[in-house]
Design a protein around this motif. Structure first.
Motif, PDB file in Angstrom:
ATOM      1  N   GLY A  81       0.553  -1.297  -0.012  1.00 12.83           N
ATOM      2  CA  GLY A  81      -0.038   0.127   0.142  1.00 12.83           C
ATOM      3  C   GLY A  81       0.762   1.129  -0.110  1.00 12.83           C
ATOM      4  N   LEU A  82       1.922   1.232   0.874  1.00 15.28           N
ATOM      5  CA  LEU A  82       2.790   2.386   0.884  1.00 15.28           C
ATOM      6  C   LEU A  82       3.583   2.651  -0.427  1.00 15.28           C
ATOM      7  CD1 LEU A  82       4.029   2.040   4.480  1.00 15.28           C
ATOM      8  CD2 LEU A  82       2.449   3.763   3.681  1.00 15.28           C
ATOM      9  N   SER A  83       3.977   1.370  -1.076  1.00 14.08           N
ATOM     10  CA  SER A  83       4.573   1.692  -2.205  1.00 14.08           C
ATOM     11  C   SER A  83       3.854   1.966  -3.291  1.00 14.08           C
ATOM     12  CB  SER A  83       5.398  -0.044  -2.473  1.00 14.08           C
ATOM     13  OG  SER A  83       6.028  -0.477  -1.488  1.00 14.08           O
ATOM     14  N   VAL A  84       2.421   1.429  -3.656  1.00 13.36           N
ATOM     15  CA  VAL A  84       1.715   1.937  -4.639  1.00 13.36           C
ATOM     16  C   VAL A  84       1.405   3.628  -4.405  1.00 13.36           C
ATOM     17  CG1 VAL A  84      -0.606   1.756  -5.494  1.00 13.36           C
ATOM     18  CG2 VAL A  84       0.514  -0.275  -5.021  1.00 13.36           C
ATOM     19  N   ALA A  85       1.287   4.017  -3.180  1.00 14.36           N
ATOM     20  CA  ALA A  85       1.036   5.364  -2.947  1.00 14.36           C
ATOM     21  C   ALA A  85       2.127   6.235  -3.519  1.00 14.36           C
ATOM     22  CB  ALA A  85       0.681   5.756  -1.437  1.00 14.36           C
ATOM     23  N   HIS A  86       3.280   5.800  -3.354  1.00 11.85           N
ATOM     24  CA  HIS A  86       4.706   6.295  -3.808  1.00 11.85           C
ATOM     25  C   HIS A  86       4.525   6.211  -5.304  1.00 11.85           C
ATOM     26  CE1 HIS A  86       8.835   6.776  -5.047  1.00 11.85           C
ATOM     27  NE2 HIS A  86       8.801   7.700  -3.940  1.00 11.85           N
ATOM     28  N   ALA A 128      -0.539 -12.251  -5.920  1.00 10.12           N
ATOM     29  CA  ALA A 128      -1.828 -11.940  -6.206  1.00 10.12           C
ATOM     30  C   ALA A 128      -2.397 -11.255  -4.634  1.00 10.12           C
ATOM     31  CB  ALA A 128      -2.560 -13.320  -6.337  1.00 10.12           C
ATOM     32  N   ALA A 129      -1.871 -11.692  -3.649  1.00 12.25           N
ATOM     33  CA  ALA A 129      -2.440 -10.817  -2.496  1.00 12.25           C
ATOM     34  C   ALA A 129      -2.625  -9.442  -2.674  1.00 12.25           C
ATOM     35  CB  ALA A 129      -1.633 -11.475  -1.224  1.00 12.25           C
ATOM     36  N   ASN A 130      -1.699  -8.908  -3.467  1.00 13.55           N
ATOM     37  CA  ASN A 130      -1.476  -7.464  -3.486  1.00 13.55           C
ATOM     38  C   ASN A 130      -2.834  -6.945  -4.349  1.00 13.55           C
ATOM     39  OD1 ASN A 130       0.600  -6.869  -1.705  1.00 13.55           O
ATOM     40  ND2 ASN A 130       1.764  -7.707  -3.267  1.00 13.55           N
ATOM     41  N   SER A 131      -3.792  -7.862  -4.939  1.00  9.04           N
ATOM     42  CA  SER A 131      -4.422  -7.210  -6.094  1.00  9.04           C
ATOM     43  C   SER A 131      -5.410  -6.266  -5.778  1.00  9.04           C
ATOM     44  CB  SER A 131      -5.181  -8.599  -6.596  1.00  9.04           C
ATOM     45  OG  SER A 131      -5.944  -9.141  -5.749  1.00  9.04           O
ATOM     46  N   PRO A 132      -5.784  -6.140  -4.478  1.00  9.18           N
ATOM     47  CA  PRO A 132      -6.780  -4.900  -4.042  1.00  9.18           C
ATOM     48  C   PRO A 132      -6.064  -3.525  -4.512  1.00  9.18           C
ATOM     49  CG  PRO A 132      -6.651  -6.223  -2.141  1.00  9.18           C
ATOM     50  CD  PRO A 132      -5.651  -7.023  -3.174  1.00  9.18           C
ATOM     51  N   PRO A 151      -6.728  -1.728  -9.052  1.00  6.60           N
ATOM     52  CA  PRO A 151      -7.585  -0.865  -9.569  1.00  6.60           C
ATOM     53  C   PRO A 151      -6.873   0.560  -9.321  1.00  6.60           C
ATOM     54  CG  PRO A 151      -8.742  -2.294  -8.282  1.00  6.60           C
ATOM     55  CD  PRO A 151      -7.403  -2.524  -8.050  1.00  6.60           C
ATOM     56  N   LEU A 152      -6.310   0.765  -8.387  1.00  4.75           N
ATOM     57  CA  LEU A 152      -5.512   2.347  -8.330  1.00  4.75           C
ATOM     58  C   LEU A 152      -4.402   2.486  -9.422  1.00  4.75           C
ATOM     59  CD1 LEU A 152      -4.929   2.665  -4.380  1.00  4.75           C
ATOM     60  CD2 LEU A 152      -7.053   3.523  -5.806  1.00  4.75           C
ATOM     61  N   ILE A 153      -3.587   1.530  -9.684  1.00 10.64           N
ATOM     62  CA  ILE A 153      -2.640   1.747 -10.621  1.00 10.64           C
ATOM     63  C   ILE A 153      -3.047   1.588 -11.981  1.00 10.64           C
ATOM     64  CG2 ILE A 153      -0.726   0.329 -11.600  1.00 10.64           C
ATOM     65  CD1 ILE A 153      -0.439  -1.111  -8.978  1.00 10.64           C
ATOM     66  N   ARG A 154      -4.153   0.922 -12.231  1.00  9.05           N
ATOM     67  CA  ARG A 154      -5.053   1.117 -13.722  1.00  9.05           C
ATOM     68  C   ARG A 154      -5.601   2.389 -13.786  1.00  9.05           C
ATOM     69  NH1 ARG A 154      -8.865  -2.073 -15.139  1.00  9.05           N
ATOM     70  NH2 ARG A 154      -8.159  -2.268 -17.255  1.00  9.05           N
ATOM     71  N   ALA A 155      -6.246   2.821 -12.693  1.00 10.61           N
ATOM     72  CA  ALA A 155      -6.848   4.160 -12.522  1.00 10.61           C
ATOM     73  C   ALA A 155      -5.774   5.265 -13.144  1.00 10.61           C
ATOM     74  CB  ALA A 155      -7.570   4.477 -11.526  1.00 10.61           C
ATOM     75  N   ALA A 156      -4.616   5.143 -12.656  1.00 10.89           N
ATOM     76  CA  ALA A 156      -3.591   6.057 -13.081  1.00 10.89           C
ATOM     77  C   ALA A 156      -3.082   5.678 -14.366  1.00 10.89           C
ATOM     78  CB  ALA A 156      -2.432   6.082 -12.084  1.00 10.89           C
ATOM     79  N   SER A 172      -9.294 -14.070  -7.632  1.00  9.31           N
ATOM     80  CA  SER A 172      -9.859 -13.652  -8.868  1.00  9.31           C
ATOM     81  C   SER A 172      -9.677 -12.089  -8.934  1.00  9.31           C
ATOM     82  CB  SER A 172     -11.337 -13.939  -8.577  1.00  9.31           C
ATOM     83  OG  SER A 172     -11.776 -13.306  -7.171  1.00  9.31           O
ATOM     84  N   ALA A 173      -9.520 -11.334  -8.136  1.00  7.61           N
ATOM     85  CA  ALA A 173      -9.228  -9.946  -8.468  1.00  7.61           C
ATOM     86  C   ALA A 173      -7.967  -9.717  -9.389  1.00  7.61           C
ATOM     87  CB  ALA A 173      -8.897  -9.197  -7.092  1.00  7.61           C
ATOM     88  N   ALA A 174      -7.049 -10.529  -9.237  1.00 10.32           N
ATOM     89  CA  ALA A 174      -5.813 -10.603 -10.092  1.00 10.32           C
ATOM     90  C   ALA A 174      -6.060 -10.576 -11.494  1.00 10.32           C
ATOM     91  CB  ALA A 174      -4.764 -11.510  -9.692  1.00 10.32           C
ATOM     92  N   VAL A 175      -7.199 -11.645 -11.578  1.00  9.34           N
ATOM     93  CA  VAL A 175      -7.626 -11.989 -13.228  1.00  9.34           C
ATOM     94  C   VAL A 175      -8.526 -10.732 -13.401  1.00  9.34           C
ATOM     95  CG1 VAL A 175      -9.122 -13.441 -14.322  1.00  9.34           C
ATOM     96  CG2 VAL A 175      -7.548 -14.546 -12.812  1.00  9.34           C
ATOM     97  N   ARG A 176      -9.222 -10.291 -12.704  1.00 11.14           N
ATOM     98  CA  ARG A 176     -10.200  -9.151 -13.043  1.00 11.14           C
ATOM     99  C   ARG A 176      -9.350  -7.848 -13.534  1.00 11.14           C
ATOM    100  NH1 ARG A 176     -15.724  -8.126 -12.284  1.00 11.14           N
ATOM    101  NH2 ARG A 176     -15.741  -9.872 -10.816  1.00 11.14           N
ATOM    102  N   TRP A 177      -8.511  -7.596 -12.577  1.00 12.82           N
ATOM    103  CA  TRP A 177      -8.009  -6.104 -12.929  1.00 12.82           C
ATOM    104  C   TRP A 177      -6.595  -5.896 -13.363  1.00 12.82           C
ATOM    105  CZ3 TRP A 177      -9.631  -5.578  -6.925  1.00 12.82           C
ATOM    106  CH2 TRP A 177     -11.283  -5.403  -7.232  1.00 12.82           C
ATOM    107  N   SER A 178      -5.783  -7.028 -13.605  1.00 12.71           N
ATOM    108  CA  SER A 178      -4.535  -7.077 -14.347  1.00 12.71           C
ATOM    109  C   SER A 178      -4.630  -6.812 -15.768  1.00 12.71           C
ATOM    110  CB  SER A 178      -3.399  -8.313 -13.921  1.00 12.71           C
ATOM    111  OG  SER A 178      -3.463  -8.513 -12.498  1.00 12.71           O
ATOM    112  N   ASP A 179      -3.523  -6.223 -16.240  1.00  5.44           N
ATOM    113  CA  ASP A 179      -3.617  -6.281 -17.839  1.00  5.44           C
ATOM    114  C   ASP A 179      -3.114  -7.373 -18.351  1.00  5.44           C
ATOM    115  OD1 ASP A 179      -4.675  -3.608 -18.362  1.00  5.44           O
ATOM    116  OD2 ASP A 179      -2.897  -2.932 -17.194  1.00  5.44           O
TER     117      ASP A 179
END
Length: 384
Positions: A70-75, A89-93, A96-101, A132-139
């Motif tokens: 979470g701290l890494s993605v914020a940076h 895959a545990a980091n998949s939540p 969406p933030l990365i893709r939104a950017a 399942s979130a990794a499947v849905r939200w990863s490119d």
């Protein structure tokens, strides 16, 4: 590269992949940024031409990975990059933030974490949903073993890029062994984190039941695993020596390269770096019988499932010392298919595809079903 403990690699497969791939991409002229968890020592700004960003973590098993990522993605969101590679895959939540950017992102999904004994109840359900979130939200999705790729295709109808790890070519040296009172080809070796799914208990107990003459050298430990560690020690007899963690890489390499046999009990993690290091060292390998290990070893390995099996394969190896050179050669030959330069080529191609807007895969909505007590998540995705 986000979601690991960072570099230098001192922990596991993700970290090894980040160091070996990241350093090669940096040498080719790419700017590579690696997010790291701070250790006890210094926090260098650069390592092997990779830029390092250090972010903290909550020191609780259930929150350590997520809090650091979470701290890494914020940076990352404040310091844009062409492509993000998220490990685990545990980091998949955070995807969406990365893709939104509008940062293309691929997730290295690793092994079947929900099968690990340390995750019970809520933790196991979380890992199933995270897949399942990794499947849905990863490119794009990265699998390091055919068994993992098969799982994502069968469970989610999702294609992956199959990119296995590399096997290091370990030099045949032995000068450091004397400090441990060991002789080349004079011991059996086990290297693993002390976790039930790595079957350290099965190997130690099976060895104790055997008539083996050579000692068993055990390298490894694990945080948050005091009870399991005590259980393993209780199963040992005086032929078993526990070295704990060995952080001297040259000594560890010599332990692999001079083992009469290497016992590998990992069962859920895909292609395992310890196994690849063993074949790169030519250590004849006795492995837990799962598809991931057979994929790496093929006919060069011997396999076990139970404690009785361990006793049998160890005794059989000791009963045939004349066959040891042939077993070493067959094991080392398997390493030829696992080359870090080839691995870096595949990562570079994936990153170029993502950065250039090439559609790596298409998404469709996922649905959840129940199979037994665990959610079964299905969907469909096809490569363009």
């Amino acid at each position: 590269m986000v979601g690991t403990r960072g570099v230098p690699a001192r922990y596991g497969g993700f970290e090894t992949a980040v160091e070996e791939v990241g350093s090669r991409l940096a040498e080719r002229g790419h700017r590579v940024v690696v997010y790291c968890r701070p250790g006890d020592g210094e926090r260098p700004a650069e390592y092997r031409r990779m830029e390092l960003v250090h972010k903290g973590a909550m020191h609780r098993r259930s929150l350590e990975t997520l809090s650091h990522t979470g701290l890494s993605v914020a940076h990352l969101l404040r310091h844009r990059t062409d492509v993000a590679l998220v490990f685990n895959a545990a980091n998949s939540p955070y995807l969406p933030l990365i893709r939104a950017a509008r940062i293309p992102v691929a997730t290295h999904v690793d092994g079947l974490e929900w099968k690990r004994d340390k995750w019970k109840g809520t933790g196991r359900r979380y890992y199933r949903l995270a897949e399942s979130a990794a499947v849905r939200w990863s490119d794009g999705l990265i699998a390091d073993a055919q068994g993992i790729a098969d799982y994502y295709r069968e469970e989610f109808h999702a294609p992956t890029r199959l990119i296995a790890y590399g096997a290091p070519r370990v030099a045949e040296e032995s000068d450091l062994l004397a400090g441990l009172g060991l002789q080349p080809q004079g011991y059996h070796l086990l290297v693993a984190r002390f976790e039930p799914e790595n079957h350290v208990h099965t190997i130690v107990d099976g060895y104790r039941r055997s008539g083996a003459r050579l000692p068993l050298i055990v390298v490894g430990s694990a945080p948050y695993a005091d009870a399991y560690t005590a259980r393993v020690h209780d199963l040992a007899d005086d032929r078993v020596r526990f070295l704990g963690g060995v952080w001297d890489q040259r000594l560890l390499d010599q332990l692999y390269a001079n083992a009469f046999s290497y016992l590998h009990g990992h069962s859920v993690g895909g292609t395992n770096p310890s196994l690849l290091r063993a074949i790169g060292a030519g250590a004849p390998t006795l492995a837990y019988d799962v598809v991931f290990n057979r994929e790496v070893l093929g006919d060069s390995g011997a396999y076990f499932t139970t404690e009785a099996d361990v006793a049998g394969v160890v005794e059989a190896a000791e009963a045939d010392p004349a066959g040891h050179p042939a077993r070493r050669a067959a094991t080392r030959a398997r390493a030829a298919g696992y080359d870090w330069d080839d691995v870096a080529d595949k990562y570079e191609l994936l990153c170029r595809d993502l950065a250039d807007g090439v559609q790596v895969r298409a998404r469709r909505p996922l649905t959840a079903q129940r199979v037994g007590s665990a959610p079964r998540l299905t969907g469909k995705a096809v490569e363009s």
